[in-house]
Design an enzyme around this catalytic site. Structure first.
Site, mmCIF file in Angstrom:
data_model
loop_
_atom_site.group_PDB
_atom_site.id
_atom_site.type_symbol
_atom_site.label_atom_id
_atom_site.label_comp_id
_atom_site.label_asym_id
_atom_site.label_seq_id
_atom_site.Cartn_x
_atom_site.Cartn_y
_atom_site.Cartn_z
ATOM 1 N N ARG A 10 47.543 36.224 51.310
ATOM 2 C CA ARG A 10 48.971 35.927 51.151
ATOM 3 C C ARG A 10 49.705 37.093 50.516
ATOM 4 O O ARG A 10 49.195 37.751 49.617
ATOM 5 C CB ARG A 10 49.148 34.694 50.244
ATOM 6 N N GLY A 29 52.393 35.043 40.563
ATOM 7 C CA GLY A 29 50.967 34.760 40.324
ATOM 8 C C GLY A 29 50.279 35.913 39.603
ATOM 9 O O GLY A 29 50.808 37.024 39.502
ATOM 10 N N GLY A 30 49.070 35.615 39.114
ATOM 11 C CA GLY A 30 48.301 36.599 38.352
ATOM 12 C C GLY A 30 48.069 37.884 39.116
ATOM 13 O O GLY A 30 48.248 38.976 38.572
ATOM 14 N N ASP A 142 39.556 39.572 48.385
ATOM 15 C CA ASP A 142 39.032 38.213 48.466
ATOM 16 C C ASP A 142 38.359 37.758 49.754
ATOM 17 O O ASP A 142 38.332 38.463 50.752
ATOM 18 C CB ASP A 142 40.118 37.226 48.050
ATOM 19 N N ARG A 321 45.206 23.053 49.728
ATOM 20 C CA ARG A 321 44.413 22.928 50.976
ATOM 21 C C ARG A 321 44.336 21.483 51.491
ATOM 22 O O ARG A 321 43.257 21.017 51.900
ATOM 23 C CB ARG A 321 42.999 23.445 50.748
ATOM 24 N N LEU A 386 41.480 31.493 35.115
ATOM 25 C CA LEU A 386 42.508 32.161 34.319
ATOM 26 C C LEU A 386 43.205 31.195 33.370
ATOM 27 O O LEU A 386 43.768 31.608 32.363
ATOM 28 C CB LEU A 386 43.535 32.827 35.243
ATOM 29 N N VAL A 387 43.172 29.892 33.708
ATOM 30 C CA VAL A 387 43.845 28.903 32.866
ATOM 31 C C VAL A 387 43.289 28.970 31.438
ATOM 32 O O VAL A 387 44.036 28.905 30.457
ATOM 33 C CB VAL A 387 43.683 27.487 33.478
ATOM 34 N N ASP A 508 7.837 68.758 50.285
ATOM 35 C CA ASP A 508 7.211 67.462 49.996
ATOM 36 C C ASP A 508 6.892 66.794 51.348
ATOM 37 O O ASP A 508 7.493 67.144 52.375
ATOM 38 C CB ASP A 508 8.190 66.617 49.169
ATOM 39 N N TYR A 509 5.964 65.869 51.361
ATOM 40 C CA TYR A 509 5.562 65.288 52.659
ATOM 41 C C TYR A 509 6.224 63.930 52.943
ATOM 42 O O TYR A 509 7.178 63.852 53.720
ATOM 43 C CB TYR A 509 4.025 65.168 52.729
HETATM 44 C C1 GDG Z 1 40.824 31.988 42.127
HETATM 45 C C2 GDG Z 1 39.405 31.692 41.647
HETATM 46 C C3 GDG Z 1 39.837 33.177 39.694
HETATM 47 C C4 GDG Z 1 48.192 26.322 37.977
HETATM 48 N N1 GDG Z 1 48.992 25.284 38.031
HETATM 49 C C5 GDG Z 1 50.261 25.729 37.982
HETATM 50 C C6 GDG Z 1 50.217 27.108 37.882
HETATM 51 N N2 GDG Z 1 48.927 27.462 37.879
HETATM 52 C C7 GDG Z 1 48.402 28.832 37.793
HETATM 53 C C8 GDG Z 1 47.671 29.067 36.504
HETATM 54 C C9 GDG Z 1 46.718 30.191 36.881
HETATM 55 C C10 GDG Z 1 46.466 29.951 38.354
HETATM 56 O O1 GDG Z 1 47.462 29.042 38.814
HETATM 57 C C11 GDG Z 1 45.102 29.324 38.611
HETATM 58 O O2 GDG Z 1 44.140 30.331 38.471
HETATM 59 P P1 GDG Z 1 42.591 30.050 38.277
HETATM 60 O O3 GDG Z 1 41.939 31.304 37.917
HETATM 61 O O4 GDG Z 1 42.421 29.020 37.225
HETATM 62 O O5 GDG Z 1 42.041 29.437 39.639
HETATM 63 P P2 GDG Z 1 42.159 29.662 41.269
HETATM 64 O O6 GDG Z 1 43.506 29.347 41.769
HETATM 65 O O7 GDG Z 1 41.077 28.829 41.829
HETATM 66 O O8 GDG Z 1 41.866 31.208 41.527
HETATM 67 C C12 GDG Z 1 39.360 31.799 40.135
HETATM 68 C C13 GDG Z 1 41.155 33.537 40.333
HETATM 69 O O9 GDG Z 1 41.111 33.363 41.741
HETATM 70 C C14 GDG Z 1 41.546 34.974 40.025
HETATM 71 O O10 GDG Z 1 40.604 35.881 40.492
HETATM 72 O O11 GDG Z 1 40.011 33.153 38.297
HETATM 73 O O12 GDG Z 1 38.054 31.580 39.695
HETATM 74 O O13 GDG Z 1 38.982 30.407 42.061
HETATM 75 O O14 GDG Z 1 47.322 31.435 36.710
HETATM 76 O O15 GDG Z 1 48.595 29.412 35.509
HETATM 77 N N3 GDG Z 1 51.323 27.861 37.783
HETATM 78 C C15 GDG Z 1 52.509 27.229 37.798
HETATM 79 N N4 GDG Z 1 52.617 25.883 37.930
HETATM 80 C C16 GDG Z 1 51.530 25.105 38.019
HETATM 81 O O16 GDG Z 1 51.639 23.884 38.148
HETATM 82 N N5 GDG Z 1 53.632 27.944 37.694
#
Ligand code: GDG
Length: 735
Positions: A10, A29-30, A142, A321, A386-387, A508-509
């Site tokens: 995405r 997002g992160g 990913d 999903r 990340l939570v 060397d062999y």
């Molecule tokens: C994959 C891997 C890995 C959640 N609810 C809301 C919201 N969030 C945000 C959180 C956090 C993110 O979504 C979830 O990140 P996670 O790391 O917990 O999990 P996945 O989505 O499964 O991510 C995981 C990640 O990739 C990074 O490499 O850590 O293991 O599965 O940032 O804050 N954000 C908002 N509203 C919500 O209701 N705004």
């Protein structure tokens, strides 16, 4: 270096079409945040799917969409609904996601999903190829795009390609059940650097590469014919300041300025000041262990009934999903569980679980984090999570307790949290009690460490470390320092050879003049090799030595009547001009009787390994064993031997799939230097492939031309890729 190209399923932009108009919002997002330092200005491009299928996009909006994306440094890969169904909802989320999270029972092996996955990966690769130049840096993200690195590398061999996997890489036993396992590995190996969240995922990946592709792996380098791939772990961080500052800002808001959710949470706290709030936030995904958590909560309330009406669990499950059948079932299961438990345990004043099935705005996420005394995260498997990190970052007064599953990648870095096994209800009930009663000082002491670490290793640092490692990998720094023999270097060496007055060659062999054979006795010289060696041997002013760890009987049989000079057993024996072997070094071999039984016990315990008995050394070969097991045993043997030996007379050599115990004062370096002293040579050449040849490379003088076969770390000045290249090089000397 050229521009940077980022590729993910995405794009970091949210597009929406409503009433025939388009809105485009950069997403927060992160990943998008972390890439800010990498994705900026005109030198970077992000390629991915826009989130809208071809069917969703009216043709009159196509140009507008491309323009809006371009303004955000993005370019889209157009996908149809059929492609999304097979590639994303199909292979990515019905095959790879469950398999890599150890949910074999949910994993579907559908040929048609795989076919679509391949063709969509090719589409992504084509989109990159259209935009990429040879010197660009490409970072693929990913599990949806695991074939892309190879597809790009094929067409742009000089491009620098990095890949990062955000989910776990499973153990070999799980991974090998995938019908297309080799293709997936080969796809990833198009990269120059492959990154994982943790060392365990890295280790599992390397093990699959060794076992399924039979490639050479040394530490975290994978050796291909003509390049080295680095594999490393880069635990992803968060935008610490963003979460911390948002929490500070939210707590500074007064009365009416507060969000509606915060006001409700405040009221609740006022009404029941002793009640503890426990929060859990995840996408609604079976890997996150939500149902287990609810069951464990019920178990806790039954085990410690004094906490009824004193704790409340807030579950935020973000829809995810929903097109995949397993997720529909999970949704139903959780709805029913929450309904049943609330139905059974609620009182007039108390509902044990508050359950939200939706996505909340960022401010509300912060409200939940800052208002909850405990965060309880119980994934059954999670790449990172990340939570957990975000909760800690928002605890501005350093209070709060994090209970975290050991199965999350983040658990490795968050030792100060209360770590639990999500399958152990007893342990979780006790841990909840411990969290509820934990003194503030202890909470603060734990969180101080966690916060310092999270602040330091932010997502920006993560992205920069990956990029720096990728760049240095490509520049060859840090991996091997020898130079590849280019046509120019070859010409220079040959001209030095031709103009030299007296030449000395050490060849060397095994692994150099001939390839490895399962049975060393079968690796006898072929006609082409005899012709080549004859030609070199008969050149004027040329002293040729075959220098090997092999025993003198075998070499006598193969080469004595050819009259080549030979040094065998690493320098114990020498034969010149067809004369019988004589001792070059005086060595004592009494130690052998003691060492032999040790090696024999290793043979018994390591199927496929065997002992080679030489006159002055003993070699334990493990090339026919399971590669991982063999390496493990070799490390074990090394420890046993070094503790047994304990004096300087004998030493252990760790060769290519062989461990050799021999007298210490014997090695190829010492032997070759002795030969060098016998005449006035002005051209000295040594070539070899393994660790034992390094003695020559180190001890011969600086101006000697030393060549390593293969890409391993070496003291040699140059390297060539394999046996056929060695022979080609030597042939040049005879022309
Ligand atoms: C994959 C891997 C890995 C959640 N609810 C809301 C919201 N969030 C945000 C959180 C956090 C993110 O979504 C979830 O990140 P996670 O790391 O917990 O999990 P996945 O989505 O499964 O991510 C995981 C990640 O990739 C990074 O490499 O850590 O293991 O599965 O940032 O804050 N954000 C908002 N509203 C919500 O209701 N705004």
């Amino acid at each position: 270096m050229g521009k940077t190209i980022i590729i993910s399923n995405r794009l970091p932009v949210q597009l929406q079409i409503s009433d025939g108009g388009l809105s485009a919002q950069p997403s927060v997002g992160g990943l998008a945040t972390g890439m800010k330092s990498v994705h900026h200005g005109g030198e970077s491009l992000w390629i991915g799917w826009s989130g809208l299928t071809k069917e969703d996009i009216p043709s009159e909006l196509e140009g507008e969409i491309d323009k809006a994306l371009a303004e955000n440094g993005c370019s889209k890969v157009g996908l149809t609904q059929h492609e999304i169904d097979g590639f994303y909802f199909g292979f990515s989320n019905r095959t790879i996601w469950p398999l890599f999270h150890y949910f074999l029972e949910y994993t579907e092996f559908e040929l048609k999903f795989w076919e679509i996955y391949k063709s969509v990966n090719q589409k992504f690769a084509d989109a990159i190829l259209e935009k990429a130049d040879d010197n660009d840096i490409i970072w693929v993200h990913d599990y949806q795009l695991m074939l892309v690195p190879q597809m790009v590398k094929e067409k742009r061999p000089n491009a620098t390609i990095g890949f990062f996997l955000h989910i776990p890489f499973p153990s070999y036993e799980i991974f090998r059940t995938l019908p297309w396992r080799e293709e997936v590995l080969e796809g990833l190996l198009g990269s120059d650097l492959i990154g994982f969240h943790t060392y365990d995922y890295e280790r599992h990946f390397l093990s699959s590469v060794r076992r399924l592709l039979g490639l050479d792996v040394s530490f975290n380098d994978i050796y291909l014919e003509n390049r080295v791939i680095k594999v490393d772990s880069f635990p992803m961080g968060i935008d610490y300041d963003k979460f911390h500052n948002a929490a500070l800002k939210s707590s500074a808001l007064k009365g009416k300025e507060r969000t509606d959710l915060q006001k409700k949470l405040d009221n609740h706290k006022k009404a029941a000041p002793d009640t503890k709030l426990i929060v859990s936030i995840d996408r609604l995904d079976y890997s996150k262990g939500i149902a287990k958590r609810i069951n464990a909560f019920e178990y806790f309330l039954n085990k410690y009934p004094e906490y009824k009406e004193k704790v409340r669990l807030i579950i935020l499950a973000v829809p995810s999903r929903a097109n995949v059948p397993q997720y529909k079932l999970l949704k139903r299961e959780i709805d029913e569980l929450v309904g049943r438990i609330n139905g059974e345990l609620s009182t007039v004043n108390w509902t044990p679980i508050w359950y939200f099935y939706r996505s909340l705005p960022f401010e509300n996420l912060i409200d939940l984090y800052t208002s909850s005394d405990i965060a309880w995260l119980t994934p059954l498997r999670d790449g990172m999570n990340l939570v957990a990190k975000e909760y800690i970052a928002t605890r501005t007064d350093k209070t709060g307790v994090l209970i975290l599953s050991e199965m999350a990648g983040s658990a490795y870095e968050m030792n100060e949290a209360l770590l639990i096994n999500p399958n152990n209800f007893e342990q979780q009930a006790d841990t909840l009690k411990r969290a509820i009663t934990m003194p503030k000082e202890e909470q603060m002491a734990r969180n101080m460490f966690l916060q310092n670490r999270l602040r330091r290793y932010s997502v920006e640092v993560w992205a920069n470390e990956f990029m720096d490692s990728l760049k240095s990998q490509k520049q060859g720094t840090g991996t091997y320092v020898s130079q590849k023999i280019s046509p120019e270097i070859l010409e220079w060496i040959t001209s030095k050879y031709n103009t030299a007055k007296k030449r000395l060659l050490f060849l060397d062999y095994d692994g150099t003049l001939t390839g490895f054979h399962k049975d060393p006795q079968k690796a006898s010289p072929d006609d082409e090799l005899y012709q080549l060696l004859d030609a070199l041997h008969h050149q004027e002013n040329t002293t040729l030595f075959l220098i090997s760890g092999r025993d003198k009987e075998t070499f006598s049989r193969w080469f004595l009547d050819k009259k080549y000079n030979m040094i065998v057993e690493h320098g114990v024996w020498i034969s010149k001009d067809g004369k019988e072997f004589r001792l070059l070094e005086k060595v004592k071999g009494e130690w052998m009787e003691k060492i032999m039984p040790v090696l024999e016990s290793f043979v018994d315990r390591t199927p496929g390994s065997f002992i080679e008995e030489k006159n002055y050394s003993l070699a334990w070969h493990y090339r026919n064993t399971d590669p991982d097991f063999g390496e493990k045993r070799a490390t074990e043997l090394n420890t046993v031997l070094t503790s047994l030996i304990g004096n300087d007379d004998i030493s252990v050599l760790n060769g290519n799939k062989v461990m050799e115990v021999k007298s210490s004062n014997v090695n190829k370096g010492r032997a070759s230097v002795r030969m060098l002293g016998e005449d006035d040579y002005d051209f000295v050449f040594a070539i070899g492939d393994d660790w034992t040849d390094e003695f020559m490379f180190q001890e011969l003088p600086q101006n000697a031309i030393t060549v390593k076969v293969g890409l391993k770390k070496t003291h040699a000045r140059y390297h060539v890729e394999g046996v056929s290249k060695v022979r080609g090089l030597l042939k040049e000397f005879t022309n």
